[in-house]
Write an enzyme that holds these catalytic residues in place. Structure first.
Site, short mmCIF file in Angstrom:
data_model
loop_
_atom_site.label_atom_id
_atom_site.label_comp_id
_atom_site.label_asym_id
_atom_site.label_seq_id
_atom_site.Cartn_x
_atom_site.Cartn_y
_atom_site.Cartn_z
N PRO A 1 -5.08 1.48 12.39
CA PRO A 1 -5.78 1.13 13.63
C PRO A 1 -7.25 1.56 13.57
O PRO A 1 -7.63 2.36 12.70
CB PRO A 1 -5.05 1.96 14.68
CG PRO A 1 -4.49 3.13 13.95
CD PRO A 1 -4.20 2.65 12.55
N CYS B 1 -6.11 -2.59 2.03
CA CYS B 1 -4.78 -2.38 1.46
C CYS B 1 -3.77 -2.14 2.58
O CYS B 1 -4.08 -1.52 3.59
CB CYS B 1 -4.78 -1.15 0.56
SG CYS B 1 -5.56 -1.39 -1.02
N LYS C 1 -16.54 4.99 -4.56
CA LYS C 1 -16.25 3.79 -3.77
C LYS C 1 -16.40 4.08 -2.27
O LYS C 1 -17.07 3.33 -1.56
CB LYS C 1 -14.82 3.33 -4.06
CG LYS C 1 -14.23 2.38 -3.04
CD LYS C 1 -12.77 2.12 -3.35
CE LYS C 1 -12.03 1.47 -2.22
NZ LYS C 1 -11.79 2.35 -1.05
C1 UD1 Z 1 -10.78 6.53 4.25
C2 UD1 Z 1 -10.84 6.11 2.82
C3 UD1 Z 1 -9.44 6.03 2.22
C4 UD1 Z 1 -8.66 7.33 2.47
C5 UD1 Z 1 -8.73 7.74 3.93
C6 UD1 Z 1 -8.11 9.09 4.18
C7 UD1 Z 1 -12.79 4.71 2.84
C8 UD1 Z 1 -13.34 3.35 2.74
N1 UD1 Z 1 -11.46 4.81 2.74
O1 UD1 Z 1 -10.10 5.49 4.95
O2 UD1 Z 1 -9.57 5.81 0.83
O3 UD1 Z 1 -7.32 7.15 2.09
O4 UD1 Z 1 -10.09 7.77 4.39
O5 UD1 Z 1 -8.73 10.05 3.36
O6 UD1 Z 1 -13.52 5.69 2.97
N2 UD1 Z 1 -6.56 6.45 12.27
C9 UD1 Z 1 -6.25 6.13 13.56
N3 UD1 Z 1 -7.18 5.49 14.31
C10 UD1 Z 1 -8.41 5.18 13.83
C11 UD1 Z 1 -8.73 5.52 12.50
C12 UD1 Z 1 -7.77 6.16 11.74
O7 UD1 Z 1 -5.14 6.40 14.01
O8 UD1 Z 1 -9.22 4.61 14.57
C13 UD1 Z 1 -5.55 7.12 11.41
C14 UD1 Z 1 -5.10 6.21 10.27
O9 UD1 Z 1 -4.07 5.34 10.65
C15 UD1 Z 1 -4.67 7.22 9.23
C16 UD1 Z 1 -5.61 8.39 9.45
O10 UD1 Z 1 -6.14 8.22 10.78
O11 UD1 Z 1 -3.35 7.64 9.48
C17 UD1 Z 1 -6.75 8.47 8.46
O12 UD1 Z 1 -7.57 7.37 8.56
P1 UD1 Z 1 -9.13 7.39 8.19
O13 UD1 Z 1 -9.54 8.78 7.79
O14 UD1 Z 1 -9.84 6.71 9.28
O15 UD1 Z 1 -9.13 6.48 6.92
P2 UD1 Z 1 -10.18 5.41 6.53
O16 UD1 Z 1 -11.53 5.86 6.96
O17 UD1 Z 1 -9.73 4.05 6.92
#
Ligand code: UD1
Length: 417
Positions: free
Chosen positions: A122, A116, A22
């Site tokens: 953010p 979700c 996914k």
């Molecule tokens: C992706 C996965 C999700 C998984 C996650 C962590 C996809 C579509 N989803 O989500 O299944 O749980 O990686 O392995 O690939 N953060 C910030 N600022 C940002 C981006 C992220 O603070 O701009 C923080 C988030 O709040 C979180 C952490 O970084 O605490 C991880 O986020 P991230 O790795 O970006 O997750 P996703 O890419 O959204």
């Protein structure tokens, strides 16, 4: 509206085949719009997140031809128009259109992505990355306008190794002038799949899978093919099912190196598993040892498997701990496990699980995708009937889950409410 009804305590035999990842597919589909020609993506999982992305591609006037798991996307006649809130809130990964459209058109207008409710989620790291490449970001309510005269390469150090920010910066930087280096990049295996696709299109990217990714911008990208890698989270979920109920249950089509952190914990617990060809065979054992699990970025224990893993921990004899370190809200399944008879103390993102507790079927609600998967596992081992509501979350990310489980002997069905 629909619900899942499970009659628990049936052992499971046969084979479950793993579909495409996914988290790769949801980036590869938007990525196809970077190319000027036709792209073919194979092994795309049949999940509702895929359909939500298709709707955005069609909204932008992209052409999609689907033949089973194989999809062709042609962006020859693309219209770079506003992506409405109605479309973007259907899934978190709609944020990938930001990097793609910014890279290709140097302009994008869309609403904040949905997904979700597992934390505040953010996108500041994505936006800082785009700004470093030369984009101006304007926010009007929930609407984002990204605009650049030109994108130029930059040295970007991520405060956190975010999967989404890493991929999004790769998208925009592929069509920027000059070289971009992402330091503290996320190392998830899906990112290698994305790099391979972009490089097949003519991009010049190295280092995916490590914490330093280098992108030499090119002027144009052309049509290309890619196959989605196996879903290590779907695999991990069924591996946990096998640990709970397997009677020679085979989970096939996995890349075992992608689930090393999971297998390390299963070994510690005494789970009976044996690798064969491209799969693993699992048999339930009566006595499991407790373990402590802390979710981490890859290659640590995946946050997406923390909730399903906590169900296995309810069946270990002794005290286990589960700590979630990535998302602050991945605890929605615990009250339902407790309702089913599990002994769990939850303090913020930390849970202490006292096993072994027999579970009893009852009425429960999926609070997010992986919480839903955890509750299916709980229903499968519970005595009596478990009814799970709010199952849309589950169908977003697990292809044919009812069929895959029924096929190996589970008594599970979807019913209309
Ligand atoms: C992706 C996965 C999700 C998984 C996650 C962590 C996809 C579509 N989803 O989500 O299944 O749980 O990686 O392995 O690939 N953060 C910030 N600022 C940002 C981006 C992220 O603070 O701009 C923080 C988030 O709040 C979180 C952490 O970084 O605490 C991880 O986020 P991230 O790795 O970006 O997750 P996703 O890419 O959204």
């Amino acid at each position: 509206m629909e619900k899942i009804v499970i009659e628990g305590c049936h052992s499971l035999s046969g084979t479950i085949s793993i579909g495409g990842a996914k988290n790769s597919a949801v980036a590869l589909i938007p990525a196809a719009l970077l190319a000027d020609g036709e792209c073919l993506i194979d092994n795309v999982p049949n999940i509702t997140d895929r359909d939500a992305l298709f709707d955005i591609v069609k909204h932008l006037n992209g052409d999609i031809v689907q033949n089973g798991k194989e999809i062709k996307i042609n962006s020859q006649n693309l219209n770079n128009i506003l992506i409405s809130e109605e479309l973007s809130v259907r899934l978190r990964a709609s944020y990938y259109f930001m990097g793609v459209l910014l890279g290709k058109y140097k302009h994008v207008e869309m609403y904040f992505p949905g997904g979700c409710n597992i934390g505040s989620r953010p996108i500041d790291l994505h936006l800082k990355g785009f700004e470093a490449l030369g984009a101006k970001v304007t926010k009007k309510g929930h609407k984002y306008i990204l605009d650049a005269k030109d994108l130029h390469g930059a040295d970007i150090t991520l405060d956190f190794a975010s999967v989404g920010a890493t991929i999004n910066i790769m998208f925009a930087a592929s069509l920027a002038k000059g070289t971009t280096t992402i330091h503290n990049a996320a190392k998830e295996v899906e990112i290698i799949n994305i790099m391979d696709f972009l490089n097949n299109m003519g991009a010049k990217i190295t280092g995916a899978g490590t914490d330093t990714i280098v992108i030499c911008g090119v002027e144009k990208l052309h049509g290309a093919n890619i196959k989605v890698i196996p879903d290590r989270i779907e695999a991990g979920t069924y591996i946990l099912v096998g640990a709970l109920l397997g009677d020679n249950l085979k989970v096939e089509g996995i890349i075992k190196e992608h689930n090393e952190a999971l297998f390390a914990k299963l070994k510690q617990m005494g789970v009976n598993y044996k690798f064969v060809d491209d799969g693993v065979i699992l048999n339930k054992v009566e006595k499991l040892k407790p373990v402590d699990v802390k979710t981490l970025v890859y290659p640590g224990f995946p946050t997406d498997l923390g909730q399903p893993m906590s169900v296995l921990l309810t069946q270990a004899e002794g005290v286990s701990k589960m700590e979630e370190t990535i998302w602050e809200n991945r605890v929605g399944h615990y009250p339902y496990l407790i309702k089913m008879g599990a002994k769990i103390e939850v303090e913020g993102v930390k849970a202490t699980i006292y096993g072994k507790s027999p579970l009893k079927g009852t009425e429960i609600h999926a609070t997010d995708l992986r919480a839903g998967a955890a509750l299916i596992l709980a229903g499968l081992i519970a005595e009596g009937t478990t009814t799970i509501y709010d199952i849309d979350y589950i169908l977003r990310g697990y292809e044919n889950i009812i069929h895959k489980l029924s096929n190996v002997g589970a008594k599970i069905k979807i019913e209309k409410i």
